[in-house]
Enzyme design. Structure first.
Site, mmCIF file in Angstrom:
data_model
loop_
_atom_site.group_PDB
_atom_site.id
_atom_site.type_symbol
_atom_site.label_atom_id
_atom_site.label_comp_id
_atom_site.label_asym_id
_atom_site.label_seq_id
_atom_site.Cartn_x
_atom_site.Cartn_y
_atom_site.Cartn_z
ATOM 1 N N ASP A 176 99.721 2.496 13.941
ATOM 2 C CA ASP A 176 99.608 2.880 15.356
ATOM 3 C C ASP A 176 98.617 2.015 16.123
ATOM 4 O O ASP A 176 97.541 1.675 15.629
ATOM 5 C CB ASP A 176 99.131 4.332 15.460
ATOM 6 C CG ASP A 176 100.209 5.296 15.033
ATOM 7 O OD1 ASP A 176 101.175 4.856 14.383
ATOM 8 O OD2 ASP A 176 100.068 6.489 15.345
ATOM 9 N N ASP A 179 110.489 8.674 12.211
ATOM 10 C CA ASP A 179 109.141 8.347 11.729
ATOM 11 C C ASP A 179 108.933 8.814 10.284
ATOM 12 O O ASP A 179 108.969 10.011 9.999
ATOM 13 C CB ASP A 179 108.145 9.016 12.688
ATOM 14 C CG ASP A 179 106.712 8.604 12.434
ATOM 15 O OD1 ASP A 179 106.477 7.773 11.540
ATOM 16 O OD2 ASP A 179 105.833 9.123 13.132
HETATM 17 C C1 GAL Z 1 102.893 8.387 13.971
HETATM 18 C C2 GAL Z 1 103.617 7.366 14.809
HETATM 19 C C3 GAL Z 1 103.170 7.568 16.237
HETATM 20 C C4 GAL Z 1 103.551 8.972 16.667
HETATM 21 C C5 GAL Z 1 102.984 10.014 15.713
HETATM 22 C C6 GAL Z 1 103.507 11.407 16.006
HETATM 23 O O1 GAL Z 1 103.224 8.187 12.638
HETATM 24 O O2 GAL Z 1 103.318 6.067 14.356
HETATM 25 O O3 GAL Z 1 103.749 6.589 17.068
HETATM 26 O O4 GAL Z 1 104.943 9.066 16.739
HETATM 27 O O5 GAL Z 1 103.289 9.690 14.375
HETATM 28 O O6 GAL Z 1 103.001 12.374 15.158
#
Ligand code: GAL
Length: 741
Positions: free
Chosen positions: A556, A490
């Site tokens: 998200d 990520d």
């Molecule tokens: C976001 C991601 C989510 C989750 C989150 C965790 O950037 O898109 O799916 O993984 O971080 O902190």
């Protein structure tokens, strides 16, 4: 009409429509830190800075990462005339901004409301950032200063950035008498069968007196099926439930009308109770998973045949290739094959009710993830509150409740497993919520499941945990030692590296992902590589180049129609060319069941039809099917959604071509996915606010259909007439077909 009459009519409309409320307050005094003295009306806040309360402090340039606390003081005049004009004179209402993450609200020093929990509270810190905040105060409370300056003080704690008050301004108003009634719908059961109920609760210090009528009707024909009437007298905090039986295998519509005895005014609420379309699985064995699986030469094979049917059951293969073992009790295939090969064999499942077979192909070669991954991820339910125990409880439920028999296999730990610091040798460890990752990996594998993990190419993850930067090789090796089969990588903290670069190009996006993939590929096991960088730099155009198996295409998802519609329909419409076996567009995880991104779980806010749409669309899109709810609390409606073998077969179709919208006609969208057997999966969606009748035939020309040879309703698993193609499709719902033409 004469001018004067017109004028007085306009005046009357204006008076009637006049909102009994104060003008919206959008600004407040603000100070970082925490001091309960700041709640007092006499405190002098003249030296504090002024902030907009409809945007977080972070959006206004305030960095509060270190401390988390901040106070706002808003000044509001509350005119006595407000209550004098009111329909009910007992209570006034404060609509205040949302608070990211937890807040206490004081009126002239008196606490009038709270949302979320502070770190020192019982149960520990808990965010309630998305909750709309409305508090009621008795009109005779000494906290209110009529016709004078009132100080509304907000004590805010932000667990991580962004933080502060946001969204709507402050409004003080008097309610209509019936505003104090809440309506909560719920499905249940009694001895005779399924019920849908509504609980009316009175939240105001005013007696509610009136009549409630509940009716169930068929939304397609409008026919009223059942009605119940009840007179209502509810004191404050009292509630009353009305319920009616309903048929759970059909869509029905519930309407509740409450009429206030004093004013004659009515409040109406509607609800579609959960209804189950997937027929129950037969007791005899049935194979529910794709008949092909890819593994690299020498890598351990970790694959479970998904077979539904009564247990005990024996799963065997007479002609199993050398190097492989099949566990007859749980259908897990293990072992390894050290050279490229296409291995075909027949798998047999037997129980007391019969036998089923599957012609299976194991492709030993470079390509893994020949069909989209199915499984579970911790984020949409637990957010940063995930723990090893919570992961194991969902994994256990996936096995116990039969979801593993439908191919749900990856169990992915998202953010918040990481240690605060790296070990002295630079390796990463876990925090105390994850006592033993190797044991977790072994336990998952022993249960026929796979193990997924999460990190960031930057210094920090999105949740503020340690990322992999400068330790990519070590981390890949650690994952291998723990038995990891899936990495979600990520972007997040990597934006700091990105921002250091003077000139940006696609290479800036590619670099961190290419780097990690090299180390993942060096491991002696297959690790599904899931890119998460929200679609930047058209990731779908180069995801394959970094040997990714899937890439998130958007930000998200959350459990609202708006979010799912935007991500699923709008943002995937042009991505068909980029998906193929081993390379999948990822529109984010599923939002059915109990979700909440924290310890506070709730039922998905999608209606039943929106959930049918969600699963239909994700299977058409060849999307990663990662369940986002706490599976230990899953209900039968959600199991029914996730375990329809014919629907899931579209997702797992080996041709690997993603659907695209072939027709967009007002609120009707038709998405078509070509399938390996020459047929097509067709989703006819109604994305509009009204129920519709859609004649599929009307679109045959646009779809290139000259003659419809067969049509099957995938949710009901029933063949349909090829001549009568006029379908009722409820608002935000779908007719999901498999057709031959
Ligand atoms: C976001 C991601 C989510 C989750 C989150 C965790 O950037 O898109 O799916 O993984 O971080 O902190």
């Amino acid at each position: 009409m004469k001018k004067a009459a017109l004028f007085s009519l306009a005046l009357a409309v204006c008076v009637l429509g006049m909102q009994a409320q104060t003008p919206a307050v959008k600004k407040a005094k603000f100070h970082l830190g925490d001091n309960t003295e700041w709640a007092q009306p006499g405190f002098n806040d003249a030296s504090w800075q002024t902030l907009d309360i409809t945007q977080t402090w972070s959006d206004q340039g305030i960095n509060n990462q270190e401390n988390g606390w901040g106070w706002y003081r808003a000044h509001v005049t509350i005119p006595k005339s407000l209550i004098d004009q009111a329909e009910t004179k007992e209570v006034i209402i404060f609509d205040v901004p949302k608070a990211d993450d937890a807040v206490e609200v004081f009126l002239n020093g008196t606490l009038i409301g709270k949302s979320g929990r502070f770190p020192a509270d019982k149960g520990g810190y808990s965010s309630a950032w998305s909750r709309p905040l409305t508090f009621s105060v008795k009109a005779n409370s000494s906290a209110i200063k009529w016709d004078a300056d009132n100080v509304l003080a907000f004590r805010v704690y932000s667990g991580n950035e962004p933080g502060g008050l946001f969204d709507n301004p402050i409004v003080v108003r008097v309610p209509a008498r019936t505003d104090g009634l809440t309506f909560a719908f719920k499905e249940g059961k009694d001895k005779k069968g399924d019920l849908v109920g509504v609980t009316l609760a009175n939240t105001y210090p005013v007696v509610q007196k009136g009549q409630a009528v509940m009716e169930i009707s068929n939304p397609e024909t409008g026919e009223v099926l059942k009605t119940i009437k009840k007179s209502v007298t509810l004191k404050e905090k009292k509630e009353l439930t009305l319920s009616l039986p309903y048929d759970r295998t059909e869509i029905s519509s519930v309407k509740v009308t409450y009429t206030d005895a004093a004013t004659g005014k009515s409040v109406v609420r509607s609800y579609i109770p959960k209804y189950l379309l997937t027929p129950p699985a037969p007791a005899a064995p049935r194979f529910n998973t794709a008949a092909v699986y890819g593994v690299r030469p020498g890598s351990p094979v970790i694959f479970k045949f998904g077979v539904s049917g009564e247990r005990p059951m024996k799963i065997t293969a007479a002609d199993l290739p050398k190097g492989l073992t099949l566990n007859p009790d749980n259908g897990s295939l293990s072992g390894s094959v050290d050279h490229p090969a296409t291995l075909r064999f027949t798998v047999k499942a037997e129980n007391a009710h019969g036998t089923a077979t599957q012609e299976f192909t194991l492709r030993v070669g470079n390509q893994i993830a020949l069909t989209p991954p199915m499984g579970w991820n911790s984020w949409n339910c637990w957010g940063l509150s995930v723990s090893q125990e919570k992961v194991m409880s969902s994994a256990q439920a996936i096995v116990d409740k039969g979801l593993a028999d439908y191919g749900y296999q990856y169990i992915n730990v998202d953010d918040a497993w990481e240690s605060a610091e790296r070990n002295p040798d630079g390796t990463i460890g876990t925090n105390d919520k994850f006592p033993n990752m190797k044991a977790l990996g072994d336990w998952l594998h022993n249960n026929g499941l796979k193990f997924g993990i999460y990190s960031s190419p930057g210094d920090r993850t999105c949740g503020g945990y340690l990322g992999s930067i400068d330790h990519e090789k070590q981390d890949a090796e650690t994952y291998n030692a723990w038995g990891v089969d899936y990495l979600k990588y990520d972007w997040c903290g990597y934006s700091r590296e990105y921002n250091k670069e003077r000139y940006h190009s696609t290479a800036s996006y590619v670099r961190p992902y290419l780097l990690m993939q090299k180390f993942l590929r060096d491991q002696p096991r297959d690790i599904f590589y899931s890119l998460c960088q929200y679609g930047m730099g058209n990731v779908w155009e180069w995801g394959e180049f970094v040997d990714a198996n899937s890439w998130r295409t958007t930000g998200d998802i959350t459990d609202t129609w708006r979010s799912m519609y935007d991500i699923g329909f709008i943002r995937q419409a042009k991505l068909q060319p980029y998906a193929k076996p081993g390379r999948w567009n990822d529109p984010d995880m599923l939002i059915v069941g109990k979700v909440g991104w924290s310890n506070n779980l709730r039922d998905s806010r999608l209606t039943p039809d929106e959930q049918y749409t969600h699963i239909s669309l994700w299977t058409l899109l060849a999307a990663n099917m990662l369940i986002g709810c706490d599976v230990s609390q899953i209900d039968d409606f959600t199991i029914n959604l996730l375990c329809n073998n014919e629907v899931n077969a579209v997702n797992q179709d080996v041709l690997g071509i993603q659907a695209k919208p072939e027709v967009i006609d007002g609120d009707v969208q038709i998405w078509v996915r070509p399938l390996a057997d020459g047929s097509h999966a067709v989703g006819i969606f109604n994305v509009g606010p009204d129920n519709l009748k859609v004649d599929f035939r009307h679109y045959f020309k646009a779809l290139g259909i000259t003659s419809l040879k067969s049509a099957r309703d995938l949710w009901r698993q029933q063949d349909l007439s090829t001549s009568d193609t006029n379908y009722f499709i409820p608002t935000h719902g779908v007719k999901y077909l498999k057709v031959k033409y």
